[in-house]
Write a protein that holds these residues in place. Structure first.
Motif, PDB file in Angstrom:
ATOM      1  N   ASP A 148       2.262  -6.995   3.397  1.00 42.35           N
ATOM      2  CA  ASP A 148       1.574  -5.715   3.548  1.00 42.35           C
ATOM      3  C   ASP A 148       0.590  -5.756   4.714  1.00 42.35           C
ATOM      4  N   ARG A 157       2.264  -1.768  12.407  1.00 44.73           N
ATOM      5  CA  ARG A 157       2.042  -0.336  12.620  1.00 44.73           C
ATOM      6  C   ARG A 157       0.962  -0.094  13.672  1.00 44.73           C
ATOM      7  N   THR A 158      -0.062  -0.950  13.700  1.00 51.12           N
ATOM      8  CA  THR A 158      -1.100  -0.837  14.721  1.00 51.12           C
ATOM      9  C   THR A 158      -0.504  -1.053  16.111  1.00 51.12           C
ATOM     10  N   ASN A 215       0.654  -3.693   8.332  1.00 47.37           N
ATOM     11  CA  ASN A 215      -0.482  -3.006   8.961  1.00 47.37           C
ATOM     12  C   ASN A 215      -0.605  -3.399  10.432  1.00 47.37           C
ATOM     13  N   ASN A 243       1.481   1.995  17.036  1.00 43.83           N
ATOM     14  CA  ASN A 243       0.618   3.136  17.367  1.00 43.83           C
ATOM     15  C   ASN A 243       0.022   3.011  18.761  1.00 43.83           C
ATOM     16  N   SER A 295       0.833  -1.202   0.000  1.00 43.66           N
ATOM     17  CA  SER A 295       0.000   0.000   0.000  1.00 43.66           C
ATOM     18  C   SER A 295       0.869   1.253   0.000  1.00 43.66           C
ATOM     19  N   ALA A 296       0.285   2.348  -0.477  1.00 46.84           N
ATOM     20  CA  ALA A 296       1.001   3.630  -0.467  1.00 46.84           C
ATOM     21  C   ALA A 296       1.351   4.041   0.957  1.00 46.84           C
ATOM     22  N   GLU A 297       0.444   3.761   1.898  1.00 46.47           N
ATOM     23  CA  GLU A 297       0.689   4.112   3.300  1.00 46.47           C
ATOM     24  C   GLU A 297       1.886   3.354   3.857  1.00 46.47           C
ATOM     25  N   ASN A 298       1.988   2.068   3.535  1.00 46.41           N
ATOM     26  CA  ASN A 298       3.109   1.278   4.042  1.00 46.41           C
ATOM     27  C   ASN A 298       4.414   1.648   3.349  1.00 46.41           C
ATOM     28  N   LYS A 299       4.341   2.040   2.094  1.00 47.29           N
ATOM     29  CA  LYS A 299       5.553   2.500   1.402  1.00 47.29           C
ATOM     30  C   LYS A 299       6.061   3.791   2.033  1.00 47.29           C
ATOM     31  N   GLU A 300       5.141   4.700   2.332  1.00 49.77           N
ATOM     32  CA  GLU A 300       5.539   5.953   2.971  1.00 49.77           C
ATOM     33  C   GLU A 300       6.123   5.682   4.352  1.00 49.77           C
ATOM     34  N   TRP A 301       5.506   4.764   5.091  1.00 49.59           N
ATOM     35  CA  TRP A 301       6.026   4.386   6.415  1.00 49.59           C
ATOM     36  C   TRP A 301       7.438   3.827   6.294  1.00 49.59           C
TER      37      TRP A 301
END
Length: 240
Positions: free
Chosen positions: A116, A123-124, A120, A127, A85-91
């Motif tokens: 992927d 990252r959860t 997620n 967070n 995902s774009a979010e995981n690439k940015e992370w």
């Protein structure tokens, strides 16, 4: 607190330059073991078209630093893969994983779509620690006399709490992005301990709106004192 093997964040070339080859080798071996264990965990927890959460045992064994590092490296090595995902690439791009021809050795080899999902889950879990990240900083680039947010990875595990990420910068060449030096001097807002970090150890200048009440109150006291000192200095100049 559990003790994990140190994560070496630089390349073999850097290790050769600084006589740290053994540290690099030990960390590299641990990275490879971690990647293999993540691969096995993903494969064994995937069934009925879903991936059960399998992050915690790996964090208990390797710690956040290494698991984050291995997953970030895996995604960065496959950055063109649309299954991430774009979010995981940015992370993943937020980690200072230096490019090296050795990095593929500790890539997770499970299906990228499952990696992927694992990212997620990871990252959860991160967070849930409630730490500050890049979302809590402003665009201000000059760090002098500013409250900064430290990246949690530069803190010892026992101090990896949001309160200890708040660092008031007083001076140092690293405060100015145009200068060559990297050191930023200052003190922890939590306990006033004076020390220094490198400029890239920080996310940036803290957004006041994100600060807890105790931090905002202390920061306002510092600002008031600075304003008084500046007023006194101006008065002395005018009287001379």
């Amino acid at each position: 607190m559990p003790e994990f093997k140190p994560l070496y964040r630089y390349t073999l070339q850097n290790a050769n330059e600084f006589d740290e080859v053994e540290q690099w080798r030990e960390s590299h071996r641990e990275n490879c073991k971690c990647a293999n264990d993540i691969t096995d965990a993903i494969n064994s927890h995937y069934h009925d078209n879903r991936l059960d959460d399998c992050v915690k045992p790996l964090l208990d064994k390797y710690g956040f630093d290494r698991v984050n590092w291995v997953i970030a490296n895996t995604i960065r090595e496959g950055i063109q893969d649309g299954r991430y995902s774009a979010e995981n690439k940015e992370w993943a791009e937020g980690f200072d994983v230096l490019s090296s021809d050795q990095n593929w050795h500790f890539c997770v080899t499970a299906h990228p779509g499952l990696v992927d999902i694992f990212a997620n889950q990871l990252r959860t879990a991160w967070n849930e620690l409630g730490l500050f990240d890049r979302a809590f900083v402003t665009d201000e680039s000059n760090y002098e006399d500013q409250l900064l947010i430290l990246k949690p990875t530069v803190l010892k595990i026992e101090y990896r709490q949001p309160d200890y990420q708040l660092f008031y910068a007083t001076d140092g060449f690293g405060c100015d992005p145009k200068k060559i030096g990297a050191r930023v001097f200052g003190f922890f807002l939590k306990d006033d301990e004076f020390t220094s970090f490198r400029r890239h150890d920080f996310y940036g200048v803290a957004n006041d709106a994100a600060l807890p009440d105790w931090a905002l109150e202390k920061l306002n006291d510092i600002r008031e004192k600075l304003d008084m000192d500046e007023s006194d200095t101006a008065l002395e100049v005018n009287q001379s």
